[in-house]
Design a protein around this motif. Structure first.
Motif, PDB file in Angstrom:
ATOM      1  N   PHE A 143      18.548  35.422   9.448  1.00 33.99           N
ATOM      2  CA  PHE A 143      17.493  36.311   9.942  1.00 33.99           C
ATOM      3  C   PHE A 143      17.395  36.253  11.465  1.00 33.99           C
ATOM      4  O   PHE A 143      17.087  37.258  12.113  1.00 33.99           O
ATOM      5  CB  PHE A 143      16.152  35.956   9.299  1.00 33.99           C
ATOM      6  CG  PHE A 143      15.988  36.515   7.912  1.00 33.99           C
ATOM      7  CD1 PHE A 143      15.978  37.879   7.696  1.00 33.99           C
ATOM      8  CD2 PHE A 143      15.856  35.676   6.822  1.00 33.99           C
ATOM      9  CE1 PHE A 143      15.829  38.408   6.420  1.00 33.99           C
ATOM     10  CE2 PHE A 143      15.704  36.192   5.533  1.00 33.99           C
ATOM     11  CZ  PHE A 143      15.691  37.548   5.340  1.00 33.99           C
ATOM     12  N   ALA A 144      17.650  35.102  12.058  1.00 34.24           N
ATOM     13  CA  ALA A 144      17.636  35.015  13.519  1.00 34.24           C
ATOM     14  C   ALA A 144      18.752  35.853  14.126  1.00 34.24           C
ATOM     15  O   ALA A 144      18.540  36.582  15.106  1.00 34.24           O
ATOM     16  CB  ALA A 144      17.760  33.559  13.951  1.00 34.24           C
ATOM     17  N   LEU A 145      19.957  35.769  13.551  1.00 35.26           N
ATOM     18  CA  LEU A 145      21.065  36.562  14.060  1.00 35.26           C
ATOM     19  C   LEU A 145      20.815  38.052  13.858  1.00 35.26           C
ATOM     20  O   LEU A 145      21.138  38.878  14.717  1.00 35.26           O
ATOM     21  CB  LEU A 145      22.365  36.144  13.371  1.00 35.26           C
ATOM     22  CG  LEU A 145      22.779  34.678  13.534  1.00 35.26           C
ATOM     23  CD1 LEU A 145      24.130  34.430  12.869  1.00 35.26           C
ATOM     24  CD2 LEU A 145      22.827  34.282  15.000  1.00 35.26           C
ATOM     25  N   ALA A 146      20.233  38.399  12.730  1.00 34.24           N
ATOM     26  CA  ALA A 146      19.911  39.805  12.482  1.00 34.24           C
ATOM     27  C   ALA A 146      18.862  40.307  13.460  1.00 34.24           C
ATOM     28  O   ALA A 146      18.931  41.442  13.942  1.00 34.24           O
ATOM     29  CB  ALA A 146      19.418  39.974  11.042  1.00 34.24           C
ATOM     30  N   GLY A 147      17.873  39.466  13.787  1.00 33.14           N
ATOM     31  CA  GLY A 147      16.848  39.867  14.755  1.00 33.14           C
ATOM     32  C   GLY A 147      17.432  40.101  16.136  1.00 33.14           C
ATOM     33  O   GLY A 147      17.000  41.004  16.865  1.00 33.14           O
ATOM     34  N   THR A 148      18.441  39.304  16.504  1.00 32.31           N
ATOM     35  CA  THR A 148      19.090  39.491  17.798  1.00 32.31           C
ATOM     36  C   THR A 148      19.724  40.875  17.913  1.00 32.31           C
ATOM     37  O   THR A 148      19.547  41.589  18.901  1.00 32.31           O
ATOM     38  CB  THR A 148      20.177  38.416  17.998  1.00 32.31           C
ATOM     39  OG1 THR A 148      19.562  37.133  18.061  1.00 32.31           O
ATOM     40  CG2 THR A 148      20.952  38.648  19.272  1.00 32.31           C
ATOM     41  N   LEU A 149      20.471  41.254  16.897  1.00 37.49           N
ATOM     42  CA  LEU A 149      21.107  42.565  16.933  1.00 37.49           C
ATOM     43  C   LEU A 149      20.096  43.697  16.871  1.00 37.49           C
ATOM     44  O   LEU A 149      20.245  44.716  17.533  1.00 37.49           O
ATOM     45  CB  LEU A 149      22.102  42.700  15.782  1.00 37.49           C
ATOM     46  CG  LEU A 149      22.744  44.084  15.655  1.00 37.49           C
ATOM     47  CD1 LEU A 149      23.489  44.454  16.927  1.00 37.49           C
ATOM     48  CD2 LEU A 149      23.672  44.139  14.464  1.00 37.49           C
ATOM     49  N   MET A 150      19.054  43.496  16.071  1.00 34.72           N
ATOM     50  CA  MET A 150      18.063  44.561  15.946  1.00 34.72           C
ATOM     51  C   MET A 150      17.392  44.832  17.295  1.00 34.72           C
ATOM     52  O   MET A 150      17.164  45.984  17.657  1.00 34.72           O
ATOM     53  CB  MET A 150      17.017  44.180  14.895  1.00 34.72           C
ATOM     54  CG  MET A 150      16.176  45.349  14.431  1.00 34.72           C
ATOM     55  SD  MET A 150      17.193  46.582  13.575  1.00 34.72           S
ATOM     56  CE  MET A 150      16.055  47.960  13.488  1.00 34.72           C
ATOM     57  N   ALA A 151      17.079  43.777  18.031  1.00 31.17           N
ATOM     58  CA  ALA A 151      16.482  43.969  19.355  1.00 31.17           C
ATOM     59  C   ALA A 151      17.438  44.709  20.277  1.00 31.17           C
ATOM     60  O   ALA A 151      17.034  45.575  21.057  1.00 31.17           O
ATOM     61  CB  ALA A 151      16.107  42.617  19.961  1.00 31.17           C
ATOM     62  N   LYS A 152      18.714  44.379  20.203  1.00 35.64           N
ATOM     63  CA  LYS A 152      19.712  45.078  21.003  1.00 35.64           C
ATOM     64  C   LYS A 152      19.795  46.544  20.607  1.00 35.64           C
ATOM     65  O   LYS A 152      19.840  47.444  21.455  1.00 35.64           O
ATOM     66  CB  LYS A 152      21.071  44.405  20.834  1.00 35.64           C
ATOM     67  CG  LYS A 152      22.220  45.182  21.449  1.00 35.64           C
ATOM     68  CD  LYS A 152      23.547  44.589  21.048  1.00 35.64           C
ATOM     69  CE  LYS A 152      24.694  45.405  21.629  1.00 35.64           C
ATOM     70  NZ  LYS A 152      24.728  46.784  21.117  1.00 35.64           N
ATOM     71  N   SER A 153      19.821  46.795  19.308  1.00 36.00           N
ATOM     72  CA  SER A 153      19.970  48.170  18.825  1.00 36.00           C
ATOM     73  C   SER A 153      18.788  49.039  19.211  1.00 36.00           C
ATOM     74  O   SER A 153      18.939  50.239  19.446  1.00 36.00           O
ATOM     75  CB  SER A 153      20.129  48.166  17.300  1.00 36.00           C
ATOM     76  OG  SER A 153      21.278  47.449  16.915  1.00 36.00           O
ATOM     77  N   LEU A 154      17.609  48.446  19.297  1.00 33.04           N
ATOM     78  CA  LEU A 154      16.407  49.222  19.597  1.00 33.04           C
ATOM     79  C   LEU A 154      16.325  49.632  21.060  1.00 33.04           C
ATOM     80  O   LEU A 154      15.310  50.199  21.486  1.00 33.04           O
ATOM     81  CB  LEU A 154      15.159  48.432  19.188  1.00 33.04           C
ATOM     82  CG  LEU A 154      14.930  48.391  17.677  1.00 33.04           C
ATOM     83  CD1 LEU A 154      13.785  47.455  17.322  1.00 33.04           C
ATOM     84  CD2 LEU A 154      14.650  49.798  17.138  1.00 33.04           C
ATOM     85  N   GLU A 155      17.379  49.380  21.822  1.00 35.26           N
ATOM     86  CA  GLU A 155      17.476  50.013  23.131  1.00 35.26           C
ATOM     87  C   GLU A 155      17.716  51.506  22.960  1.00 35.26           C
ATOM     88  O   GLU A 155      17.544  52.277  23.903  1.00 35.26           O
ATOM     89  CB  GLU A 155      18.618  49.377  23.927  1.00 35.26           C
ATOM     90  CG  GLU A 155      18.388  47.899  24.239  1.00 35.26           C
ATOM     91  CD  GLU A 155      19.649  47.207  24.710  1.00 35.26           C
ATOM     92  OE1 GLU A 155      20.614  47.924  25.063  1.00 35.26           O
ATOM     93  OE2 GLU A 155      19.679  45.964  24.725  1.00 35.26           O
ATOM     94  N   ARG A 156      18.135  51.894  21.762  1.00 38.98           N
ATOM     95  CA  ARG A 156      18.279  53.311  21.422  1.00 38.98           C
ATOM     96  C   ARG A 156      17.049  53.785  20.659  1.00 38.98           C
ATOM     97  O   ARG A 156      16.114  53.030  20.432  1.00 38.98           O
ATOM     98  CB  ARG A 156      19.542  53.503  20.575  1.00 38.98           C
ATOM     99  CG  ARG A 156      20.810  53.087  21.287  1.00 38.98           C
ATOM    100  CD  ARG A 156      22.041  53.396  20.452  1.00 38.98           C
ATOM    101  NE  ARG A 156      22.169  52.495  19.300  1.00 38.98           N
ATOM    102  CZ  ARG A 156      22.154  52.897  18.027  1.00 38.98           C
ATOM    103  NH1 ARG A 156      21.965  54.165  17.746  1.00 38.98           N
ATOM    104  NH2 ARG A 156      22.309  52.027  17.049  1.00 38.98           N
ATOM    105  N   ALA A 157      17.059  55.032  20.238  1.00 39.97           N
ATOM    106  CA  ALA A 157      15.932  55.602  19.512  1.00 39.97           C
ATOM    107  C   ALA A 157      15.703  54.839  18.214  1.00 39.97           C
ATOM    108  O   ALA A 157      16.638  54.617  17.434  1.00 39.97           O
ATOM    109  CB  ALA A 157      16.193  57.078  19.223  1.00 39.97           C
ATOM    110  N   ALA A 158      14.463  54.437  17.975  1.00 43.23           N
ATOM    111  CA  ALA A 158      14.139  53.590  16.827  1.00 43.23           C
ATOM    112  C   ALA A 158      14.501  54.254  15.505  1.00 43.23           C
ATOM    113  O   ALA A 158      15.055  53.607  14.606  1.00 43.23           O
ATOM    114  CB  ALA A 158      12.652  53.229  16.850  1.00 43.23           C
ATOM    115  N   LEU A 159      14.197  55.538  15.366  1.00 42.37           N
ATOM    116  CA  LEU A 159      14.474  56.220  14.106  1.00 42.37           C
ATOM    117  C   LEU A 159      15.969  56.246  13.813  1.00 42.37           C
ATOM    118  O   LEU A 159      16.401  56.033  12.673  1.00 42.37           O
ATOM    119  CB  LEU A 159      13.927  57.653  14.152  1.00 42.37           C
ATOM    120  CG  LEU A 159      14.104  58.476  12.866  1.00 42.37           C
ATOM    121  CD1 LEU A 159      13.398  57.804  11.696  1.00 42.37           C
ATOM    122  CD2 LEU A 159      13.573  59.902  13.067  1.00 42.37           C
TER     123      LEU A 159
END
Length: 446
Positions: A143-159
C-alpha cells in the motif's frame, strides 16, 4: 474450492496444512456463504511493478509525460525517467537525462520490495506461519508503494487517473472471476443481486464455502480500489499539513478498536481495512511529495521503534482475544507494526536515494524481479488456486511408486514448490490479460 480430506488421497492434509484463515481477517473460523446470510469478514494479511507502478500493476496512461514535483528535494527520486512512466518501453516519451553513473529504467529497490512481498504472500498461504507478518508485513509495503505512484499520477487530471487505474485492474479481475464464479455455480452456488460486486469490487464479492480459498483474497482489490477513489481528496488534505495528517492517520484504527466498532458487513470491512492501511498509503504520498527526506533520521528511527513496540505488544498481549499473535487477525497491531516497519524502508529510499541498480549484474534474479512486477496481478489472483490445485496433483504422485519413494510428498515444502510451478504456468497462460488491460501488445512474458 476447498479440498476435503476424502479428496486428498494419501497426502492426507488439507489444501493448506498450515492455513489458519484468511490473512488479515479477524477471527475467521470458517463461515457460511459470504455475501448471503452472513457476509463474513476478515482483515488483511497480506497480499506489486517498477518504482513508478503500483501493485496491482497499474502503469501510466500511454502518451503522458511525468514531471517531478517541484517542491521535492533533489534526492526524492532519481531524475532519470523510469521505464514505468510509459506502459510500453517503446512508447515515445520525454525523459530527463540520467545523471552520470546512473542508468535509467526501473527502480529496482521498489521492484525488489514488491517481489519479496509476493513471495511472502504465497509462503504465508502455504504454511500459515503466524510470525510471517512480523518478519515482513507485505500489505503495508504494497500500500505504501501504491500510494507513492498514486501521488505521482495525480499530477494529471484526477478523473483520468482514477479511470486509468480501474481500467488496469478490472479486466484481469473479470477474467479471473469468470472461472471462479463459473466453478462455484457448478458446485451449487446460487448468485443473487450481490453478484454486482464481481463487476466492480467496491464491496467484497460473494461466494460459497467451496470457492472460499479463491475469492477470500479479494479484500485487497476492494481496499486498493477505495484508496484509488479517495486519493484525490486524501492528497489535497495531506498537502495542507503533511506530518500532522500522516500521524493522525493512525487515529481511525485506534477509534475502531477502543471506541466505535464498524459493523460486521461489507461497509464495516471496507472501513476497517482502510483504517488499517491508511498510514501506509499516506506514507507513499510523503515519499512522493518530498516529505520524508526532510525528516531527521533520529526522529524517524524513534518513531518507527515506538510504532513497532506498540504494535508488537498489542499483538502478543491480546492473543487470547484474537486467538493468535498473527498480525493479520489483529487490525490495530497490523496498523502500528506496518507503520513502524514500512517507514524506515520508505525513508531509506527517500533519504539515501537507493536504487538497487546492482541487481542488473545478476541477470536471472533481475529477470525474475521484472516478471514478478509486470505480472503482479496475475500472481496475486491465481496463487491461491495454484496452491489448491497442488493438493490433488500431489495425490496423483502417490500412485507412482518411484515418486512415492523418492519425493517428499508429505512435506508442505513440496506443496510450496508445486504451487510455484503452477503459478509460473499461470503467468504465460493468463498474464497477457494485464497487457490487454494496459493497451499493450499481449506477451507471454514481459
Amino acid at each position: 474450492m476447498s479440498w476435503g480430506p476424502e479428496q486428498q488421497g494419501q497426502y492426507g492434509q488439507q489444501a493448506y496444512p498450515g492455513y489458519q484463515g484468511y490473512p488479515g481477517h479477524q477471527g475467521y473460523q470458517g463461515q457460511p456463504e459470504y455475501g448471503q446470510e452472513d457476509p463474513g469478514y476478515w482483515q488483511p494479511y497480506a497480499h506489486p511493478a517498477p518504482y513508478e507502478e503500483q501493485w496491482p500493476y497499474v502503469p501510466e496512461e500511454p502518451g503522458t509525460v511525468s514531471t517531478a514535483v517541484p517542491s521535492a528535494p533533489a534526492h526524492d527520486e532519481p531524475p532519470a525517467a523510469s521505464a514505468a512512466d510509459s506502459p510500453d518501453p517503446g512508447t515515445s516519451e520525454r525523459a530527463d537525462p540520467a545523471p552520470e553513473g546512473r542508468t535509467g529504467g526501473r527502480d529496482r529497490y521498489f521492484d525488489t520490495l514488491r517481489a519479496v512481498a509476493l513471495v511472502r504472500v504465497v509462503t504465508y498461504h502455504t504454511f500459515g506461519w503466524a510470525w510471517a507478518g512480523l518478519v515482513f508485513p507485505s500489505m503495508g509495503v504494497m500500500f505504501a508503494l501504491a500510494g507513492t505512484l498514486m501521488a505521482k499520477s495525480l499530477e494529471r487530471a484526477a478523473l483520468k487517473v482514477v479511470r486509468s487505474r480501474m481500467r488496469r485492474l478490472l479486466p484481469p479481475f473479470w477474467f479471473w472471476g469468470f472461472f471462479v464464479v463459473l466453478a462455484m455455480m457448478i458446485h451449487g452456488w446460487m448468485p443473487g443481486r450481490q453478484i454486482v460486486f464481481w463487476v466492480v469490487p467496491v464491496g467484497d464479492p460473494p461466494g460459497n464455502q467451496w470457492g472460499m480459498q479463491a475469492w477470500e483474497i479479494l479484500w485487497y482489490l476492494r481496499t486498493y480500489l477505495w484508496f484509488v477513489l479517495l486519493s484525490p481528496l486524501l492528497l489535497k488534505i495531506f498537502r495542507k499539513a503533511p506530518i500532522p495528517v500522516l500521524l493522525l492517520s493512525l487515529v481511525p484504527i485506534v477509534v475502531f478498536q477502543y471506541g466505535w466498532q464498524p459493523s460486521d458487513d461489507r461497509l464495516g470491512s471496507a472501513l476497517t481495512d482502510l483504517a488499517t492501511y491508511l498510514f501506509c498509503w499516506l506514507l507513499g504520498f510523503a515519499h512522493r511529495e518530498g516529505v520524508l527526506q526532510r525528516l531527521k533520521p533520529a526522529a524517524v528511527v524513534l518513531g518507527s521503534i515506538a510504532a513497532l513496540a506498540y504494535g508488537g505488544w498489542y499483538a502478543f498481549a491480546h492473543q487470547s482475544e484474537f486467538g493468535t499473535y498473527d498480525l493479520d487477525e489483529n487490525p490495530l497491531a497490523q496498523a502500528f507494526w506496518s507503520a513502524g516497519f514500512v517507514t524506515p524502508l520508505m525513508y531509506f529510499k527517500a533519504y539515501y536515494d537507493v536504487d538497487f541498480a546492482w541487481l542488473a549484474r545478476f541477470k536471472r534474479l533481475d529477470r525474475t524481479v521484472t516478471v514478478f512486477n509486470a505480472r503482479a496481478v496475475t500472481i496475486y489472483l491465481w496463487h491461491e488456486i495454484a496452491l489448491v490445485l497442488a493438493v490433488p496433483l500431489i495425490d496423483q504422485f502417490w500412485k507412482v511408486p518411484a515418486f512415492e519413494k523418492w519425493l517428499p510428498l508429505e512435506s508442505q515444502w513440496f506443496m510450496f514448490a508445486v504451487g510455484w510451478l503452477l503459478i509460473w504456468i499461470a503467468i504465460p497462460l493468463f498474464g497477457w490479460v494485464e497487457d490487454v488491460a494496459a493497451r499493450k501488445r499481449p506477451r507471454l512474458l514481459p
